[in-house]
Design a protein around this motif. Structure first.
Motif, short mmCIF file in Angstrom:
data_model
loop_
_atom_site.label_atom_id
_atom_site.label_comp_id
_atom_site.label_asym_id
_atom_site.label_seq_id
_atom_site.Cartn_x
_atom_site.Cartn_y
_atom_site.Cartn_z
N LEU A 30 0.92 -1.07 0.09
CA LEU A 30 0.00 0.14 -0.13
C LEU A 30 0.94 1.10 -0.06
CD1 LEU A 30 -2.77 -1.11 2.48
CD2 LEU A 30 -3.05 -0.54 -0.01
N ALA A 31 1.90 1.30 0.79
CA ALA A 31 2.95 2.40 1.02
C ALA A 31 3.25 2.61 -0.55
CB ALA A 31 4.14 2.33 1.74
N ILE A 32 3.85 1.69 -1.34
CA ILE A 32 4.59 1.92 -2.52
C ILE A 32 3.21 2.14 -3.66
CG2 ILE A 32 5.34 0.64 -4.41
CD1 ILE A 32 6.69 -1.33 -2.41
N ALA A 33 2.16 1.98 -3.27
CA ALA A 33 1.04 2.31 -4.51
C ALA A 33 0.80 3.80 -4.19
CB ALA A 33 -0.01 1.41 -4.11
N LYS B 148 -8.19 7.41 2.17
CA LYS B 148 -7.07 7.05 0.92
C LYS B 148 -6.47 5.87 0.78
CE LYS B 148 -4.97 9.04 -2.43
NZ LYS B 148 -5.77 9.31 -3.72
N ILE B 149 -6.22 5.38 1.97
CA ILE B 149 -5.31 4.28 1.94
C ILE B 149 -6.34 2.89 1.59
CG2 ILE B 149 -4.19 2.51 3.43
CD1 ILE B 149 -3.20 4.78 5.21
N ARG B 150 -7.44 3.01 2.10
CA ARG B 150 -8.58 2.12 1.77
C ARG B 150 -8.70 2.13 0.43
NH1 ARG B 150 -10.74 3.00 7.60
NH2 ARG B 150 -9.45 1.11 8.58
N SER B 151 -9.13 3.39 -0.21
CA SER B 151 -9.25 3.19 -1.65
C SER B 151 -8.37 2.99 -2.41
CB SER B 151 -9.79 4.62 -2.09
OG SER B 151 -8.80 5.78 -1.98
N THR B 152 -6.97 3.16 -2.16
CA THR B 152 -5.86 2.53 -2.87
C THR B 152 -5.86 1.03 -2.86
OG1 THR B 152 -4.80 4.71 -2.20
CG2 THR B 152 -3.35 3.02 -2.98
N ALA B 153 -6.23 0.58 -1.48
CA ALA B 153 -6.21 -0.92 -1.62
C ALA B 153 -7.26 -1.26 -2.62
CB ALA B 153 -6.72 -1.29 -0.21
N ALA B 154 -8.39 -0.87 -2.65
CA ALA B 154 -9.40 -1.34 -3.65
C ALA B 154 -8.89 -1.03 -5.00
CB ALA B 154 -10.75 -0.42 -3.30
N ASP C 202 -7.27 -0.46 10.70
CA ASP C 202 -6.65 0.62 11.42
C ASP C 202 -5.21 0.46 11.60
OD1 ASP C 202 -9.04 2.14 11.05
OD2 ASP C 202 -9.62 1.79 13.12
N THR C 203 -4.93 -0.49 12.09
CA THR C 203 -3.36 -1.03 12.50
C THR C 203 -2.51 -0.90 11.35
OG1 THR C 203 -4.31 -2.27 14.39
CG2 THR C 203 -1.94 -2.69 13.63
N THR C 204 -3.13 -1.57 10.21
CA THR C 204 -2.32 -1.54 8.90
C THR C 204 -2.24 -0.16 8.53
OG1 THR C 204 -3.32 -3.95 8.52
CG2 THR C 204 -1.96 -2.56 6.74
N CYS C 205 -3.33 0.59 8.55
CA CYS C 205 -3.02 1.99 8.00
C CYS C 205 -2.17 2.80 8.65
CB CYS C 205 -4.69 2.92 8.03
SG CYS C 205 -5.82 2.18 7.08
N HIS C 206 -2.07 2.41 9.95
CA HIS C 206 -1.10 3.03 10.86
C HIS C 206 0.33 2.94 10.39
CE1 HIS C 206 1.23 4.06 14.30
NE2 HIS C 206 0.57 4.93 14.73
N MET C 207 0.51 1.60 10.22
CA MET C 207 1.77 0.95 9.51
C MET C 207 2.22 1.60 8.21
SD MET C 207 1.81 -3.08 10.35
CE MET C 207 3.52 -3.36 10.23
N VAL C 208 1.07 1.85 7.40
CA VAL C 208 1.50 2.64 5.93
C VAL C 208 2.02 3.90 6.26
CG1 VAL C 208 0.34 3.37 3.96
CG2 VAL C 208 -0.17 1.03 4.95
N ARG C 209 1.41 4.57 7.21
CA ARG C 209 1.76 5.96 7.47
C ARG C 209 3.23 6.04 8.30
NH1 ARG C 209 -3.69 6.67 8.42
NH2 ARG C 209 -3.69 6.00 10.47
#
Length: 104
Positions: free
Chosen positions: A56-59, A75-81, A90-97
């Motif tokens: 997700l971070a790369i995308a 934004k992270i969830r829309s990129t995942a889609a 929420d934990t994964t989104c925190h890791m992406v940031r």
């Protein structure tokens, strides 16, 4: 003629393009290998979460999101889609940031 004059002009990047550079689709993941057996379940959960956060971070970087404050959960969830992975927690989104923060 100088050597610099012979180099081809580079392709436009996100910062120099007139419009946003599209994500290269379709995304083709690398060949998967089996994970090592015998580890506790929590290790596998954490490992897969880290891999998802990196994807997700790369995308997001490809889409022009460079700062952690630009990467809200939506934004992270829309990129995942967009790249075809399940919506992150929420934990994964925190890791992406965190990955975006420490890549600077």
């Amino acid at each position: 003629m100088p050597a610099a004059a012979l180099k081809p002009k580079p392709l436009p990047t996100q910062s120099t393009a007139k419009r946003s550079v599209q994500l290269d689709l379709p995304y083709v993941p690398v060949e998967k290998r089996p994970l090592p057996p015998g580890r506790p379940r929590e290790w596998y959960v954490t490992h897969n979460r880290r891999l998802k956060a990196m994807r997700l971070a790369i995308a997001l970087l490809d889409l022009g999101v460079y700062m952690p404050n630009q990467a809200r959960n939506e934004k992270i969830r829309s990129t995942a889609a967009l790249i075809g992975v399940h919506a992150p927690s929420d934990t994964t989104c925190h890791m992406v940031r965190a990955l975006l923060r420490y890549s600077r």
